[in-house]
Motif scaffolding. Structure first.
Motif, PDB file in Angstrom:
ATOM      1  N   PRO A 151      15.982 -34.909 -15.995  1.00 16.89           N
ATOM      2  CA  PRO A 151      15.941 -34.517 -17.429  1.00 16.89           C
ATOM      3  C   PRO A 151      16.824 -33.328 -18.045  1.00 16.89           C
ATOM      4  O   PRO A 151      17.480 -32.761 -17.191  1.00 16.89           O
ATOM      5  CB  PRO A 151      14.387 -33.558 -17.256  1.00 16.89           C
ATOM      6  CG  PRO A 151      13.977 -34.126 -16.244  1.00 16.89           C
ATOM      7  CD  PRO A 151      15.078 -34.678 -15.232  1.00 16.89           C
ATOM      8  N   ALA A 152      17.034 -33.464 -19.369  1.00 15.34           N
ATOM      9  CA  ALA A 152      18.127 -32.848 -19.715  1.00 15.34           C
ATOM     10  C   ALA A 152      17.712 -31.852 -20.813  1.00 15.34           C
ATOM     11  O   ALA A 152      16.981 -32.310 -21.854  1.00 15.34           O
ATOM     12  CB  ALA A 152      19.374 -33.720 -20.450  1.00 15.34           C
ATOM     13  N   GLY A 153      18.008 -30.551 -20.761  1.00 14.85           N
ATOM     14  CA  GLY A 153      17.326 -29.507 -21.490  1.00 14.85           C
ATOM     15  C   GLY A 153      18.469 -29.114 -22.484  1.00 14.85           C
ATOM     16  O   GLY A 153      19.319 -29.702 -22.649  1.00 14.85           O
ATOM     17  N   GLN A 154      18.186 -28.015 -23.335  1.00 11.35           N
ATOM     18  CA  GLN A 154      19.321 -27.478 -24.313  1.00 11.35           C
ATOM     19  C   GLN A 154      20.526 -27.134 -23.651  1.00 11.35           C
ATOM     20  O   GLN A 154      21.422 -27.404 -24.462  1.00 11.35           O
ATOM     21  CB  GLN A 154      18.633 -26.027 -24.646  1.00 11.35           C
ATOM     22  CG  GLN A 154      19.263 -25.282 -25.731  1.00 11.35           C
ATOM     23  CD  GLN A 154      19.089 -25.964 -27.303  1.00 11.35           C
ATOM     24  OE1 GLN A 154      18.275 -26.836 -27.390  1.00 11.35           O
ATOM     25  NE2 GLN A 154      20.001 -25.808 -28.078  1.00 11.35           N
ATOM     26  N   ALA A 155      20.544 -26.778 -22.434  1.00 11.86           N
ATOM     27  CA  ALA A 155      22.005 -26.274 -21.960  1.00 11.86           C
ATOM     28  C   ALA A 155      22.737 -27.823 -21.851  1.00 11.86           C
ATOM     29  O   ALA A 155      24.097 -27.784 -22.110  1.00 11.86           O
ATOM     30  CB  ALA A 155      22.029 -25.682 -20.665  1.00 11.86           C
TER      31      ALA A 155
ATOM     32  N   HIS B 198      19.585 -46.583 -23.359  1.00  8.15           N
ATOM     33  CA  HIS B 198      20.597 -46.846 -24.615  1.00  8.15           C
ATOM     34  C   HIS B 198      20.984 -45.316 -25.141  1.00  8.15           C
ATOM     35  O   HIS B 198      20.063 -44.720 -25.329  1.00  8.15           O
ATOM     36  CB  HIS B 198      20.152 -47.714 -25.563  1.00  8.15           C
ATOM     37  CG  HIS B 198      21.109 -48.106 -26.594  1.00  8.15           C
ATOM     38  ND1 HIS B 198      21.592 -47.255 -27.863  1.00  8.15           N
ATOM     39  CD2 HIS B 198      21.736 -49.387 -26.900  1.00  8.15           C
ATOM     40  CE1 HIS B 198      22.530 -48.156 -28.552  1.00  8.15           C
ATOM     41  NE2 HIS B 198      22.785 -49.177 -27.761  1.00  8.15           N
ATOM     42  N   PRO B 199      22.148 -45.176 -25.521  1.00 13.05           N
ATOM     43  CA  PRO B 199      22.582 -43.666 -26.105  1.00 13.05           C
ATOM     44  C   PRO B 199      21.488 -43.406 -27.534  1.00 13.05           C
ATOM     45  O   PRO B 199      21.261 -42.341 -27.696  1.00 13.05           O
ATOM     46  CB  PRO B 199      23.998 -44.003 -26.688  1.00 13.05           C
ATOM     47  CG  PRO B 199      24.518 -44.977 -25.708  1.00 13.05           C
ATOM     48  CD  PRO B 199      23.393 -45.924 -25.373  1.00 13.05           C
ATOM     49  N   SER B 200      20.945 -44.418 -28.240  1.00 11.32           N
ATOM     50  CA  SER B 200      20.153 -44.157 -29.194  1.00 11.32           C
ATOM     51  C   SER B 200      18.971 -43.442 -28.746  1.00 11.32           C
ATOM     52  O   SER B 200      18.249 -43.134 -29.700  1.00 11.32           O
ATOM     53  CB  SER B 200      19.982 -45.379 -30.003  1.00 11.32           C
ATOM     54  OG  SER B 200      19.257 -46.495 -29.544  1.00 11.32           O
ATOM     55  N   GLY B 201      18.678 -43.797 -27.553  1.00 11.24           N
ATOM     56  CA  GLY B 201      17.458 -43.034 -27.023  1.00 11.24           C
ATOM     57  C   GLY B 201      17.698 -41.877 -26.237  1.00 11.24           C
ATOM     58  O   GLY B 201      16.858 -41.267 -25.633  1.00 11.24           O
ATOM     59  N   PHE B 202      18.758 -41.172 -26.486  1.00  8.76           N
ATOM     60  CA  PHE B 202      19.209 -39.802 -25.811  1.00  8.76           C
ATOM     61  C   PHE B 202      18.379 -38.725 -26.313  1.00  8.76           C
ATOM     62  O   PHE B 202      18.136 -37.733 -25.674  1.00  8.76           O
ATOM     63  CB  PHE B 202      20.572 -39.740 -25.790  1.00  8.76           C
ATOM     64  CG  PHE B 202      21.528 -40.129 -25.112  1.00  8.76           C
ATOM     65  CD1 PHE B 202      21.317 -41.119 -24.310  1.00  8.76           C
ATOM     66  CD2 PHE B 202      22.973 -40.007 -25.119  1.00  8.76           C
ATOM     67  CE1 PHE B 202      22.030 -41.886 -23.396  1.00  8.76           C
ATOM     68  CE2 PHE B 202      23.929 -40.635 -24.191  1.00  8.76           C
ATOM     69  CZ  PHE B 202      23.351 -41.650 -23.348  1.00  8.76           C
ATOM     70  N   ASP B 203      17.704 -38.911 -27.534  1.00  7.38           N
ATOM     71  CA  ASP B 203      16.958 -38.022 -28.114  1.00  7.38           C
ATOM     72  C   ASP B 203      15.624 -37.746 -27.482  1.00  7.38           C
ATOM     73  O   ASP B 203      14.866 -36.850 -27.679  1.00  7.38           O
ATOM     74  CB  ASP B 203      16.678 -38.217 -29.584  1.00  7.38           C
ATOM     75  CG  ASP B 203      16.315 -39.368 -30.066  1.00  7.38           C
ATOM     76  OD1 ASP B 203      16.020 -40.072 -28.932  1.00  7.38           O
ATOM     77  OD2 ASP B 203      15.910 -39.783 -31.155  1.00  7.38           O
ATOM     78  N   ALA B 204      15.297 -38.647 -26.479  1.00 13.07           N
ATOM     79  CA  ALA B 204      14.168 -38.790 -25.871  1.00 13.07           C
ATOM     80  C   ALA B 204      14.277 -37.924 -24.631  1.00 13.07           C
ATOM     81  O   ALA B 204      13.122 -37.464 -23.934  1.00 13.07           O
ATOM     82  CB  ALA B 204      13.836 -40.068 -25.257  1.00 13.07           C
ATOM     83  N   ILE B 205      15.496 -37.659 -24.109  1.00 12.37           N
ATOM     84  CA  ILE B 205      15.753 -36.726 -23.040  1.00 12.37           C
ATOM     85  C   ILE B 205      16.372 -35.388 -23.195  1.00 12.37           C
ATOM     86  O   ILE B 205      16.675 -34.602 -22.132  1.00 12.37           O
ATOM     87  CB  ILE B 205      16.474 -37.705 -21.782  1.00 12.37           C
ATOM     88  CG1 ILE B 205      18.037 -38.071 -22.606  1.00 12.37           C
ATOM     89  CG2 ILE B 205      15.894 -38.593 -21.403  1.00 12.37           C
ATOM     90  CD1 ILE B 205      18.816 -38.357 -21.396  1.00 12.37           C
TER      91      ILE B 205
END
Length: 258
Positions: free
Chosen positions: A180-184, A209-216
Motif C-alpha cells: 500500500p502507498a500512502g500520502q508520503a 497499470h499506471p492508470s490504476g495508481f489512484d487505487a493505491i
C-alpha cells in the motif's frame, strides 16, 4: 631455458611523474607498451596514442563501475541472462528499447503485469545497458524512494535531494503496487516524476497499470503524476505465468544437492 618476458620497470623519475599526473592506467600499461614499441620500432606518436588509449579505457571502466555501485541496482541481472523468447514483451519492442534511444529523447517506460513475468529483470538489464553506454542510473523501489524523500523533508534538503536524483539520465521506480502507498509515497512519486518531466527518463514496473495508481495512492497526486509519466511513455503489458514459479516447478530454481 626459461626466458624472463617481464618488461623492465619504468625509470623512477617517469614513474613518479605519472603518479603525480594521476595517470594510473597509463602507468600500469607503460612497461609492456614501451617494451613492445622498442621491439617493433613504433613511431613515437603511436606510442603516445596507445598509452593515452589505455588511460581513457581505464578511466571509462572505473566510471562505469562507480556508476553501477551508485545506482544500487538490485540483482546484477543483465541481457546476458535474459531469455528473449520466454518474455511476453514483443521481440521488436525489446530490441527497440535496448537501443536506449528513448532515454536520449527523455521518454519514459512503464511495464505492468503479473508478478514473475520478467518486468524487473528487463528493466535492470536496460539499466546496466545504459551504464555501459555512459549514462547515469538511479534505482529505487517506491518504499526506498519514499524513505529518502521523507528524510530530506525532515532536514529541509528536499530540493537538493530531488535535484540529485534527477541528475540521473534514467530513474527507475520498481514494484509499485506491491505494498500500500500512502500520502508520503504519493508525494515522493509525484515530486520525482514532476522534476524529471521532459528532462529525464523514468521507468516504472508495477503489477497494475499506471492508470490504476489512484487505487493505491491518493487520487489527486496519483492523477497528476501519471499524467506526466505517461505523456511521453512506452507502456508495455506483460502476461503469462510466473517465470520464477515455472523454474521452481521444473526444478531449475536451485542447484541439485549432492
Amino acid at each position: 631455458m626459461i626466458t624472463d618476458t617481464t618488461p623492465p620497470a619504468l625509470p623512477e623519475a617517469l614513474d613518479a611523474a605519472l603518479r603525480r599526473m594521476r595517470l594510473p592506467y597509463l602507468r600500469r600499461a607503460a612497461p609492456e607498451v614501451l617494451a613492445t614499441a622498442r621491439a617493433q620500432r613504433w613511431d613515437p606518436a603511436e606510442v603516445i596514442q596507445v598509452l593515452l588509449a589505455e588511460e581513457i579505457a581505464g578511466r571509462d571502466q572505473a566510471t562505469r563501475t562507480a556508476r553501477r555501485k551508485q545506482a544500487q541496482l538490485p540483482a546484477g541481472k543483465t541481457f546476458a541472462a535474459w531469455r528473449e523468447t520466454d518474455s511476453s514483451i514483443p521481440p521488436a519492442t525489446q530490441t527497440g528499447l535496448a537501443t536506449l534511444e528513448w532515454i536520449h529523447r527523455h521518454e519514459n517506460l512503464a511495464i505492468a503485469g503479473p508478478s514473475g513475468t520478467g518486468k524487473t529483470h528487463f528493466v535492470e538489464a536496460l539499466a546496466h545497458q545504459a551504464i555501459d553506454h555512459d549514462l547515469k542510473v538511479a534505482w529505487f523501489t517506491l518504499e526506498s524512494l519514499t524513505a529518502q524523500i521523507t528524510r530530506a523533508n525532515a532536514d529541509a534538503s528536499i530540493a537538493r535531494t530531488i535535484a540529485r536524483i534527477t541528475r540521473a539520465d534514467l530513474v527507475v521506480i520498481d514494484d509499485i503496487g506491491m505494498l500500500p502507498a500512502g500520502q508520503a509515497a504519493a508525494e515522493a512519486f509525484y515530486r520525482v516524476v514532476e522534476a524529471a518531466y521532459e528532462r529525464r527518463s523514468i521507468a516504472v514496473t508495477s503489477n497494475i497499470h499506471p492508470s490504476g495508481f489512484d487505487a493505491i495512492m491518493p487520487k489527486t497526486l496519483a492523477t497528476a503524476a501519471v499524467d506526466r509519466l505517461l505523456h511521453h511513455a512506452h507502456v508495455i503489458l506483460t502476461e503469462g505465468n510466473s517465470l520464477r514459479l515455472s523454474e521452481a516447478v521444473a526444478g531449475r530454481g536451485v542447484m541439485p544437492l549432492t
